[in-house]
Design an enzyme around this catalytic site. Structure first.
Site, PDB file in Angstrom:
ATOM      1  N   THR A 283       0.916  -1.128   0.192  1.00  0.00           N
ATOM      2  CA  THR A 283       0.011   0.025   0.089  1.00  0.00           C
ATOM      3  C   THR A 283       0.966   1.017  -0.044  1.00  0.00           C
ATOM      4  OG1 THR A 283      -1.673   1.350   0.944  1.00  0.00           O
ATOM      5  CG2 THR A 283      -0.216   0.000   2.498  1.00  0.00           C
ATOM      6  N   ARG A 284       0.432   2.344  -0.857  1.00  0.00           N
ATOM      7  CA  ARG A 284       0.899   3.559  -0.563  1.00  0.00           C
ATOM      8  C   ARG A 284      -0.080   4.618   0.085  1.00  0.00           C
ATOM      9  NH1 ARG A 284      -0.447   3.606  -5.897  1.00  0.00           N
ATOM     10  NH2 ARG A 284      -1.550   5.692  -6.673  1.00  0.00           N
TER      11      ARG A 284
ATOM     12  N   HIS B  44      -8.218   1.762   3.901  1.00  0.00           N
ATOM     13  CA  HIS B  44      -9.635   2.076   4.227  1.00  0.00           C
ATOM     14  C   HIS B  44     -10.394   0.645   4.244  1.00  0.00           C
ATOM     15  CE1 HIS B  44      -9.860   1.251  -0.196  1.00  0.00           C
ATOM     16  NE2 HIS B  44      -9.174   2.047  -0.220  1.00  0.00           N
TER      17      HIS B  44
ATOM     18  N   HIS C 190      -9.550  -2.089   2.007  1.00  0.00           N
ATOM     19  CA  HIS C 190      -8.523  -2.694   2.220  1.00  0.00           C
ATOM     20  C   HIS C 190      -8.567  -3.797   3.431  1.00  0.00           C
ATOM     21  CE1 HIS C 190      -6.311   0.664   0.299  1.00  0.00           C
ATOM     22  NE2 HIS C 190      -6.463  -0.294  -0.660  1.00  0.00           N
TER      23      HIS C 190
ATOM     24  N   ARG D  57      -7.996  -4.407  -6.743  1.00  0.00           N
ATOM     25  CA  ARG D  57      -8.381  -3.570  -7.656  1.00  0.00           C
ATOM     26  C   ARG D  57      -7.085  -2.436  -8.259  1.00  0.00           C
ATOM     27  NH1 ARG D  57     -10.153   1.602  -8.976  1.00  0.00           N
ATOM     28  NH2 ARG D  57      -9.545   2.164  -6.495  1.00  0.00           N
TER      29      ARG D  57
END
Length: 392
Positions: free
Chosen positions: A199-200, A204, A207, A293
């Site tokens: 992740t960057r 949320h 996730h 996604r």
């Protein structure tokens, strides 16, 4: 494939270590004032570190022309091993011209500090447009990865590297867990199956949902946020890390999650970067990798699930890590929970779709993300960082 931890080989079979020994470091320092110098930008510093600690195994240095050409065109190294992103050191003609193949080059960071050494074996020119089209699927300079590519030098310097010394991360030293250490950590925890998550963005609810779905299957989650160079409009790494800490404290089983930083820089190469991210997590000791996604995407350059389809181009044995593919998760207003189209009976208008882009847009407008998007404690932390007044 076996998922016995002792059998989880790094990519290429051996974990690379290019951190100078004390004797090597002393020798390099004694030559410091006599070596030609090349100054590295932030991404090249990240690449130097990732090579040195083994995260980019089997690479022992910056790519030669044969490895580079085959990576660009075929997503393989010269020896046939799968590799999807060129790892190169680029300079302009003026810097490259006096450098002698076969010699040592001093590598400095942007503060002119001596941090590494390159054994120069080759200098070569390359086609930026060919790389852009193959790696990023576009030559549009609005793409952040293409923009970096077109702004860099026209000559690649190839050869093995040494990192003079592994320094603690200036912001997150307690979360600096390099591949050799993460592998030992997983072994100590008794985890035989470990899923990595890239992740960057702050995590949320979508996730969180797919991570916990994965945790129902494997022993542990390796939450591995990228803290190297990102786009200017991405949320700062220190803010993201505070959000992860808050989320893990309140909403995750701490004995089944490890949080560590990934010092790499983002390329925004979409499908190719999904393969790259998976191989890096394999080197850290992961057996599985979550691909959701538009992984590593930006704008509308890639299809929603292109980063999942690309895994089908390789035999599972070639990758050595299992992709866990998830559909776009959303908050279902009918069932009042997170879901995907596989599990929800809802109509499109009953689905609240979530994304890191949406939360950044809301924060810039001075709006707090709703609880359907992110946990309230995380929303409050993001609001503080963006100086938004939180309603009482």
């Amino acid at each position: 494939m076996s998922h016995n931890l002792d059998a989880i080989a790094p990519h290429g079979g051996q974990l690379v270590n290019r951190i100078a020994t004390p004797e090597q470091r002393a020798e390099f320092l004694s030559k410091a004032d006599f070596l030609p110098r090349v100054q590295l930008d932030d991404r090249a510093v990240s690449d130097l570190e990732m090579i040195a600690i083994g995260a980019f195994s089997p690479l022992t240095g910056f790519m030669n022309q044969e490895d580079y050409d085959r990576t660009v065109t075929e997503m393989r190294l010269a020896n046939g091993l799968v590799w999807s992103i060129p790892i190169t050191l680029s300079v302009n003609e003026e810097i490259a011209s006096p450098l002698q193949e076969g010699g040592l080059i001093r590598l400095d960071n942007s503060s002119d500090e001596f941090i590494g050494v390159l054994q120069l074996t080759q200098k070569y020119h390359y086609d930026k447009t060919r790389e852009a089209i193959n790696v990023y699927r576009t030559d549009d300079t609005n793409h952040p990865g293409v923009q970096v590519l077109y702004n860099q030098g026209n000559v690649h310097l190839a050869g093995d590297i040494w990192l003079l010394q592994r320094e603690p991360h200036p912001q997150f030293p307690t979360y600096q867990i390099d591949p050799a250490a993460s592998r030992e950590l997983f072994k100590d925890k008794g985890w035989k199956t470990i899923v990595g998550f890239q992740t960057r963005n702050p995590i949320h609810r979508a996730h969180e949902y797919i991570q916990k779905c994965a945790l129902e299957i494997v022993d542990g989650l390796f939450l591995h946020p990228l803290v190297g160079a990102t786009k200017e409009d991405d949320i700062a790494a220190d803010v993201r890390m505070r959000c992860y800490e808050i989320l893990l404290e309140h909403y995750y089983p701490l004995d089944r999650v490890t949080l560590a930083i990934n010092p790499a820089a983002m390329r925004y190469a979409g499908p190719r970067e999904a393969i790259f991210h998976a191989l890096v997590r394999k080197n850290y000791g992961c057996t599985h990798f979550i691909v959701g996604r538009d992984h590593a995407g930006v704008g509308d350059y890639y299809g929603t699930y292109d980063a999942q389809y690309i895994f089908e181009e390789f035999a599972p044995s070639e990758l050595g890590i299992v992709p866990m593919k998830f559909e776009h998760a959303f908050y279902c207003t009918r069932t009042k929970q997170m879901a995907t189209s596989k599990t929800s009976p809802s109509r499109p208008e009953e689905r609240i779709h979530l994304s890191g882009t949406k939360v950044r847009e809301m924060l810039r407008r001075g709006e707090l993300p709703p609880p359907e998007f992110t946990r309230p404690e995380v929303a409050a932390e993001l609001a503080r960082a963006m100086r938004i007044e939180v309603p009482v």
